[in-house]
Design a protein around this motif. Sequence first.
Motif, PDB file in Angstrom:
ATOM      1  N   HIS A  96       7.750   4.886   6.053  1.00 26.37           N
ATOM      2  CA  HIS A  96       6.963   4.082   5.121  1.00 26.37           C
ATOM      3  C   HIS A  96       7.058   2.625   5.542  1.00 26.37           C
ATOM      4  O   HIS A  96       8.005   2.231   6.213  1.00 26.37           O
ATOM      5  CB  HIS A  96       7.468   4.250   3.680  1.00 26.37           C
ATOM      6  CG  HIS A  96       8.894   3.819   3.498  1.00 26.37           C
ATOM      7  ND1 HIS A  96       9.956   4.618   3.873  1.00 26.37           N
ATOM      8  CD2 HIS A  96       9.431   2.682   3.009  1.00 26.37           C
ATOM      9  CE1 HIS A  96      11.092   3.987   3.613  1.00 26.37           C
ATOM     10  NE2 HIS A  96      10.803   2.801   3.098  1.00 26.37           N
ATOM     11  N   TYR A 104       0.822  -1.206   0.000  1.00 30.45           N
ATOM     12  CA  TYR A 104       0.000   0.000   0.000  1.00 30.45           C
ATOM     13  C   TYR A 104       0.861   1.264   0.000  1.00 30.45           C
ATOM     14  O   TYR A 104       0.643   2.180  -0.794  1.00 30.45           O
ATOM     15  CB  TYR A 104      -0.941  -0.019   1.218  1.00 30.45           C
ATOM     16  CG  TYR A 104      -2.004   1.038   1.132  1.00 30.45           C
ATOM     17  CD1 TYR A 104      -3.218   0.766   0.503  1.00 30.45           C
ATOM     18  CD2 TYR A 104      -1.803   2.314   1.645  1.00 30.45           C
ATOM     19  CE1 TYR A 104      -4.203   1.739   0.397  1.00 30.45           C
ATOM     20  CE2 TYR A 104      -2.772   3.296   1.531  1.00 30.45           C
ATOM     21  CZ  TYR A 104      -3.973   3.009   0.912  1.00 30.45           C
ATOM     22  OH  TYR A 104      -4.936   3.975   0.788  1.00 30.45           O
ATOM     23  N   ASP A 105       1.851   1.337   0.891  1.00 27.53           N
ATOM     24  CA  ASP A 105       2.665   2.543   0.984  1.00 27.53           C
ATOM     25  C   ASP A 105       3.463   2.828  -0.284  1.00 27.53           C
ATOM     26  O   ASP A 105       3.761   3.977  -0.577  1.00 27.53           O
ATOM     27  CB  ASP A 105       3.622   2.481   2.181  1.00 27.53           C
ATOM     28  CG  ASP A 105       3.005   3.056   3.444  1.00 27.53           C
ATOM     29  OD1 ASP A 105       1.888   3.604   3.397  1.00 27.53           O
ATOM     30  OD2 ASP A 105       3.664   2.961   4.506  1.00 27.53           O
ATOM     31  N   THR A 120       4.923   6.500  -2.483  1.00 30.63           N
ATOM     32  CA  THR A 120       4.217   5.810  -3.556  1.00 30.63           C
ATOM     33  C   THR A 120       4.819   5.998  -4.944  1.00 30.63           C
ATOM     34  O   THR A 120       5.344   7.058  -5.263  1.00 30.63           O
ATOM     35  CB  THR A 120       2.736   6.222  -3.583  1.00 30.63           C
ATOM     36  OG1 THR A 120       2.045   5.396  -4.516  1.00 30.63           O
ATOM     37  CG2 THR A 120       2.555   7.688  -3.947  1.00 30.63           C
ATOM     38  N   GLY A 125      -0.225   6.412  -0.537  1.00 27.15           N
ATOM     39  CA  GLY A 125       0.855   5.697   0.131  1.00 27.15           C
ATOM     40  C   GLY A 125       1.948   6.657   0.562  1.00 27.15           C
ATOM     41  O   GLY A 125       2.128   7.726  -0.025  1.00 27.15           O
ATOM     42  N   TYR A 140      -0.701  -4.652  -1.877  1.00 27.90           N
ATOM     43  CA  TYR A 140      -1.590  -3.739  -2.588  1.00 27.90           C
ATOM     44  C   TYR A 140      -2.569  -4.491  -3.492  1.00 27.90           C
ATOM     45  O   TYR A 140      -2.214  -5.469  -4.152  1.00 27.90           O
ATOM     46  CB  TYR A 140      -0.778  -2.750  -3.426  1.00 27.90           C
ATOM     47  CG  TYR A 140      -1.647  -1.787  -4.182  1.00 27.90           C
ATOM     48  CD1 TYR A 140      -2.204  -0.690  -3.551  1.00 27.90           C
ATOM     49  CD2 TYR A 140      -1.940  -2.000  -5.520  1.00 27.90           C
ATOM     50  CE1 TYR A 140      -3.027   0.188  -4.237  1.00 27.90           C
ATOM     51  CE2 TYR A 140      -2.766  -1.127  -6.220  1.00 27.90           C
ATOM     52  CZ  TYR A 140      -3.313  -0.038  -5.566  1.00 27.90           C
ATOM     53  OH  TYR A 140      -4.134   0.818  -6.241  1.00 27.90           O
ATOM     54  N   ASP A 189      -2.409   5.629  -4.109  1.00 27.29           N
ATOM     55  CA  ASP A 189      -2.325   7.073  -4.333  1.00 27.29           C
ATOM     56  C   ASP A 189      -1.895   7.821  -3.079  1.00 27.29           C
ATOM     57  O   ASP A 189      -1.154   8.789  -3.161  1.00 27.29           O
ATOM     58  CB  ASP A 189      -3.671   7.623  -4.815  1.00 27.29           C
ATOM     59  CG  ASP A 189      -3.969   7.255  -6.257  1.00 27.29           C
ATOM     60  OD1 ASP A 189      -3.006   7.034  -7.035  1.00 27.29           O
ATOM     61  OD2 ASP A 189      -5.161   7.196  -6.611  1.00 27.29           O
ATOM     62  N   GLN A 213       0.545   1.223  -9.968  1.00 35.07           N
ATOM     63  CA  GLN A 213      -0.775   0.609 -10.069  1.00 35.07           C
ATOM     64  C   GLN A 213      -0.980  -0.073 -11.414  1.00 35.07           C
ATOM     65  O   GLN A 213      -1.656  -1.092 -11.508  1.00 35.07           O
ATOM     66  CB  GLN A 213      -1.846   1.675  -9.837  1.00 35.07           C
ATOM     67  CG  GLN A 213      -1.820   2.243  -8.438  1.00 35.07           C
ATOM     68  CD  GLN A 213      -2.540   3.571  -8.302  1.00 35.07           C
ATOM     69  OE1 GLN A 213      -3.338   3.961  -9.156  1.00 35.07           O
ATOM     70  NE2 GLN A 213      -2.243   4.284  -7.224  1.00 35.07           N
TER      71      GLN A 213
END
Length: 181
Positions: free
Chosen positions: A70, A11-12, A21, A18, A81, A16, A27
């Motif tokens: 993070h 996720y981190d 990121t 995170g 994710y 968006d 993604q």
Amino acid sequence: MEALLSIDYTYDFVADDGKLTTGKVGQEIEEALVSLTKQFIESGDFVVMAIDGHDPEDYYHPENSLFPPHNVIGTSGRDLYGSLKPLYEAHQDEAHVYWLDKRHYSAFSGTDLDIRLRERHITKVHLTGVCTDICVLHTAVDAYNLGYDIVIHENCVQSFDEEGHRWALRHFKNTLGAEIR
């Protein structure tokens, strides 16, 4: 024998919001990364989720001065994710699917990864995840130095630094002799 190393697809590093990121480019590799991971899991090959884990109060860890906090241990930032998370959860109790906590860029640094690969007679590692020019790169360099054959799945790696991403892909091929697919 072959293994898949899924590096820091959390996720981190991808969402968006995170903490560190890759955002949209991270993604965009989700479908290909999850599909490849599923293939390896279903074939019974060794699959390693090599996931960064930090303690923000570890004042000696160099990343704490280089990057914002993070993948902090105990937070949802360390969750896998997107659709990688339910895929892992459905298979996490299988002996060939392994969660590896790591403190450094490389999945080999300070972990038992090399031992686990050698126990299974694995000679080739397939690398996916983020960031191409940081954790994927350092893992690849260590894999090379330990004598593993390396495959980088170009559609399954990404970075928040496009120039670093392109440089790392060339480095994998031209300096480490990795196969780029």
